[in-house]
Scaffold this active site. Sequence first.
Site, PDB file in Angstrom:
ATOM      1  N   SER A  20      30.613  46.607  43.336  1.00 23.72           N
ATOM      2  CA  SER A  20      29.210  47.015  43.226  1.00 23.72           C
ATOM      3  C   SER A  20      28.276  45.835  43.489  1.00 23.72           C
ATOM      4  O   SER A  20      27.056  46.019  43.542  1.00 23.72           O
ATOM      5  CB  SER A  20      28.925  47.622  41.850  1.00 23.72           C
ATOM      6  OG  SER A  20      29.289  46.751  40.810  1.00 23.72           O
ATOM      7  N   ASN A 107      30.324  47.295  29.804  1.00 21.92           N
ATOM      8  CA  ASN A 107      29.722  48.620  29.624  1.00 21.92           C
ATOM      9  C   ASN A 107      28.371  48.553  28.921  1.00 21.92           C
ATOM     10  O   ASN A 107      27.406  49.192  29.363  1.00 21.92           O
ATOM     11  CB  ASN A 107      30.678  49.544  28.861  1.00 21.92           C
ATOM     12  CG  ASN A 107      31.953  49.801  29.645  1.00 21.92           C
ATOM     13  OD1 ASN A 107      32.023  49.491  30.832  1.00 21.92           O
ATOM     14  ND2 ASN A 107      32.962  50.342  28.983  1.00 21.92           N
ATOM     15  N   THR A 152      -7.277  78.807  50.480  1.00 16.75           N
ATOM     16  CA  THR A 152      -6.060  79.369  49.888  1.00 16.75           C
ATOM     17  C   THR A 152      -5.279  79.901  51.087  1.00 16.75           C
ATOM     18  O   THR A 152      -5.892  80.354  52.067  1.00 16.75           O
ATOM     19  CB  THR A 152      -6.355  80.511  48.886  1.00 16.75           C
ATOM     20  OG1 THR A 152      -7.035  81.556  49.587  1.00 16.75           O
ATOM     21  CG2 THR A 152      -7.216  80.050  47.728  1.00 16.75           C
ATOM     22  N   HIS A 153      -3.988  79.797  51.066  1.00 19.01           N
ATOM     23  CA  HIS A 153      -3.156  80.149  52.229  1.00 19.01           C
ATOM     24  C   HIS A 153      -3.552  79.351  53.474  1.00 19.01           C
ATOM     25  O   HIS A 153      -3.339  79.810  54.591  1.00 19.01           O
ATOM     26  CB  HIS A 153      -3.237  81.643  52.547  1.00 19.01           C
ATOM     27  CG  HIS A 153      -3.110  82.546  51.357  1.00 19.01           C
ATOM     28  ND1 HIS A 153      -1.911  83.090  50.943  1.00 19.01           N
ATOM     29  CD2 HIS A 153      -4.036  82.969  50.455  1.00 19.01           C
ATOM     30  CE1 HIS A 153      -2.118  83.826  49.855  1.00 19.01           C
ATOM     31  NE2 HIS A 153      -3.387  83.763  49.536  1.00 19.01           N
ATOM     32  N   SER A 274       1.151  55.648  70.513  1.00 22.07           N
ATOM     33  CA  SER A 274       2.309  56.184  71.221  1.00 22.07           C
ATOM     34  C   SER A 274       2.601  55.271  72.396  1.00 22.07           C
ATOM     35  O   SER A 274       1.686  54.748  73.025  1.00 22.07           O
ATOM     36  CB  SER A 274       1.996  57.592  71.716  1.00 22.07           C
ATOM     37  OG  SER A 274       2.838  57.920  72.801  1.00 22.07           O
ATOM     38  N   LYS A 280      -3.027  58.607  71.703  1.00 21.99           N
ATOM     39  CA  LYS A 280      -2.453  58.991  70.418  1.00 21.99           C
ATOM     40  C   LYS A 280      -2.740  57.987  69.315  1.00 21.99           C
ATOM     41  O   LYS A 280      -2.822  56.788  69.529  1.00 21.99           O
ATOM     42  CB  LYS A 280      -0.931  59.149  70.546  1.00 21.99           C
ATOM     43  CG  LYS A 280      -0.502  60.406  71.270  1.00 21.99           C
ATOM     44  CD  LYS A 280      -0.852  61.682  70.534  1.00 21.99           C
ATOM     45  CE  LYS A 280       0.089  61.982  69.405  1.00 21.99           C
ATOM     46  NZ  LYS A 280       1.308  62.637  69.810  1.00 21.99           N
ATOM     47  N   ASN A 282      -1.068  58.111  65.611  1.00 24.61           N
ATOM     48  CA  ASN A 282      -0.165  58.950  64.823  1.00 24.61           C
ATOM     49  C   ASN A 282      -0.194  58.572  63.337  1.00 24.61           C
ATOM     50  O   ASN A 282      -0.234  57.392  63.004  1.00 24.61           O
ATOM     51  CB  ASN A 282       1.256  58.828  65.367  1.00 24.61           C
ATOM     52  CG  ASN A 282       1.387  59.441  66.750  1.00 24.61           C
ATOM     53  OD1 ASN A 282       0.673  60.395  67.072  1.00 24.61           O
ATOM     54  ND2 ASN A 282       2.257  58.890  67.558  1.00 24.61           N
ATOM     55  N   GLU A 287       3.321  60.526  57.313  1.00 22.13           N
ATOM     56  CA  GLU A 287       4.534  61.311  57.584  1.00 22.13           C
ATOM     57  C   GLU A 287       5.746  60.722  56.867  1.00 22.13           C
ATOM     58  O   GLU A 287       6.618  61.444  56.377  1.00 22.13           O
ATOM     59  CB  GLU A 287       4.799  61.375  59.089  1.00 22.13           C
ATOM     60  CG  GLU A 287       3.755  62.197  59.821  1.00 22.13           C
ATOM     61  CD  GLU A 287       3.883  62.030  61.327  1.00 22.13           C
ATOM     62  OE1 GLU A 287       4.362  62.962  61.977  1.00 22.13           O
ATOM     63  OE2 GLU A 287       3.504  60.966  61.851  1.00 22.13           O
ATOM     64  N   TYR A 314      32.131  55.521  29.004  1.00 22.55           N
ATOM     65  CA  TYR A 314      31.916  55.041  30.375  1.00 22.55           C
ATOM     66  C   TYR A 314      32.995  55.552  31.318  1.00 22.55           C
ATOM     67  O   TYR A 314      34.176  55.551  30.984  1.00 22.55           O
ATOM     68  CB  TYR A 314      31.904  53.501  30.388  1.00 22.55           C
ATOM     69  CG  TYR A 314      31.718  52.923  31.780  1.00 22.55           C
ATOM     70  CD1 TYR A 314      30.440  52.705  32.291  1.00 22.55           C
ATOM     71  CD2 TYR A 314      32.819  52.621  32.581  1.00 22.55           C
ATOM     72  CE1 TYR A 314      30.264  52.191  33.572  1.00 22.55           C
ATOM     73  CE2 TYR A 314      32.644  52.107  33.866  1.00 22.55           C
ATOM     74  CZ  TYR A 314      31.366  51.898  34.352  1.00 22.55           C
ATOM     75  OH  TYR A 314      31.189  51.393  35.607  1.00 22.55           O
ATOM     76  N   GLN A 319      29.032  53.701  38.029  1.00 23.83           N
ATOM     77  CA  GLN A 319      28.626  52.584  38.890  1.00 23.83           C
ATOM     78  C   GLN A 319      27.735  53.091  40.029  1.00 23.83           C
ATOM     79  O   GLN A 319      26.919  52.348  40.560  1.00 23.83           O
ATOM     80  CB  GLN A 319      29.883  51.902  39.447  1.00 23.83           C
ATOM     81  CG  GLN A 319      29.614  50.725  40.354  1.00 23.83           C
ATOM     82  CD  GLN A 319      30.873  49.907  40.554  1.00 23.83           C
ATOM     83  OE1 GLN A 319      31.301  49.200  39.651  1.00 23.83           O
ATOM     84  NE2 GLN A 319      31.492  50.022  41.724  1.00 23.83           N
ATOM     85  N   LYS A 322      23.344  53.173  40.370  1.00 29.12           N
ATOM     86  CA  LYS A 322      22.315  52.236  40.806  1.00 29.12           C
ATOM     87  C   LYS A 322      21.777  52.467  42.226  1.00 29.12           C
ATOM     88  O   LYS A 322      20.558  52.419  42.416  1.00 29.12           O
ATOM     89  CB  LYS A 322      22.825  50.800  40.621  1.00 29.12           C
ATOM     90  CG  LYS A 322      22.831  50.419  39.122  1.00 29.12           C
ATOM     91  CD  LYS A 322      23.567  49.136  38.815  1.00 29.12           C
ATOM     92  CE  LYS A 322      25.069  49.274  38.798  1.00 29.12           C
ATOM     93  NZ  LYS A 322      25.588  50.190  37.743  1.00 29.12           N
TER      94      LYS A 322
HETATM   95  N1  ARG Z   1      30.342  47.406  37.854  1.00 28.27           N
HETATM   96  C1  ARG Z   1      30.287  48.292  36.730  1.00 28.27           C
HETATM   97  C2  ARG Z   1      29.106  49.261  36.849  1.00 28.27           C
HETATM   98  O1  ARG Z   1      28.198  48.975  37.576  1.00 28.27           O
HETATM   99  C3  ARG Z   1      30.147  47.530  35.464  1.00 28.27           C
HETATM  100  C4  ARG Z   1      30.809  48.197  34.313  1.00 28.27           C
HETATM  101  C5  ARG Z   1      32.259  48.170  34.487  1.00 28.27           C
HETATM  102  N2  ARG Z   1      32.920  48.630  33.340  1.00 28.27           N
HETATM  103  C6  ARG Z   1      34.228  48.971  33.369  1.00 28.27           C
HETATM  104  N3  ARG Z   1      34.732  49.426  32.299  1.00 28.27           N
HETATM  105  N4  ARG Z   1      34.926  48.877  34.469  1.00 28.27           N
HETATM  106  O2  ARG Z   1      29.084  50.279  36.241  1.00 28.27           O
END
Ligand code: ARG
Length: 465
Positions: A20, A107, A152-153, A274, A280, A282, A287, A314, A319, A322
């Site tokens: 990660s 964790n 409206t509409h 453009s 143009k 834009n 958008e 957990y 993971q 994020k």
């Molecule tokens: N890289 C993990 C995450 O983002 C960290 C926690 C890992 N915990 C574990 N028990 N393997 O969630």
Amino acid sequence: MWGGRFAEGPSAVMREINASIPFDKQLWREDIRASKAHVAMLGAQGIVSKDDAETIRDGLDRIAQEYERDGVPEDWDLEDIHMTVESRLTELIGPVAGRLHTARSRNDQVATDFRLWTRAANLRSIAALRRLRMALVERADEHADAIMPGFTHLQTAQPVTLGHHLMAYHEMFARDETRFAAANERLDECPLGSAALAGTGFPIDREATARALDFTAPTRNSLDAVSDRDFALDYLMAASTTAIHLSRLAEEMIIWASQPFGFAKLPDSLSTGSSIMPQKRNPDAAELVRGHAGRIIGAMNALAITMKGLPLAYSKDMQDDKPPVFEAAGLHDLSLAAMAGMVGETTFVTDRMRAAAQAGHATATDLADWLVREADVPFREAHHIVGEAVKLADVKACSLEELPLSDLRKIDERIDERVFDALSIEASVASRRSYGGTAPDQVRQRIAEAREALSDIAPTASRDT
Ligand code: ARG
């Protein structure tokens, strides 16, 4: 980190799927901050010696300087930001680094880091929404009397003022601000010290780490604390609702800027040309704001679906919490900035708005209301009479106001010359003084209240993460 139990290292695929660090390196500031709070507490509690705690703290400070200067190195073998920091700490200060992980787990560590990051994202949203609200209030004040067709509409319905229309968006963004604030109230508990899932046997002081990280209290249940991602969903849901509002505003800007409407000229700074059509201009920024809303809502879906099947506590699926949050936050911050710029710098073509309001028989309801008020005609009957008048105006290609009184009296003789006072778009708008209505004096009162509210709100709390 767990070599003791394994005969062989991970395969290349395992290393890649497990890593990660490519995205969670964004958490480095939060990770170091939380580690410093943790080790200070370990030292204060005598769980590690004061000297070791200081050595660890100084090492963490050095790592922060390195990361600030050179960025975070990305070694998949180290999996994530937590192991990356700890491994560098070991290089810098030797085996004493191993004491930092006493009485904690990745964790509770990741849950804490991610909360800190999300809290800052909520605060950024609140500040950006405030800037957008300010821009809307300014432009609404400038155009409190400017008449445009209300739809409206997307069909001309009744005249409204541009100020009223802009203040409608102000209402939405004011509500959005409260969603981020409420999200921060709920996330205001510190998971650190929940350890892997069950708490710890070491005599830690969770109040102290909570305080050091600017949380009001520690979380009450260690299982919940390490497996809860509600705070991230709260952020994504608040961002999704805001994105929906931003997208609707962007859509209006796009429509208004198109030549057949011609209600607005978007700022050069937020438009593109453009490569082939020289004429143009834009509305790309608008958008993209409309497009980004789809990705932000998608991110919210992604995390909700990730979470919905997970047993306590957990699981590694988490993971994947994020990337959607980081992606959504980047898009969301940009969208808010783009729309604040657009609201602030768009030229509204008020003549054209006025002409459109004039052209669409927007005061037909006013004529019906006049018949009810002045001639005691039941509204349904009045509606029918006005329908005839609109038909005639269309045949004569003129506005209701331009129909001669004789024509109107042929349709219904209860109509007299006083009706023309009600038929102008100015009179129509001015008459709608019910609370929250479009009459300029109503709109000005709402603007004054909004200004007051915006100046009253204390500046965003200066929590650093
Ligand atoms: N890289 C993990 C995450 O983002 C960290 C926690 C890992 N915990 C574990 N028990 N393997 O969630």
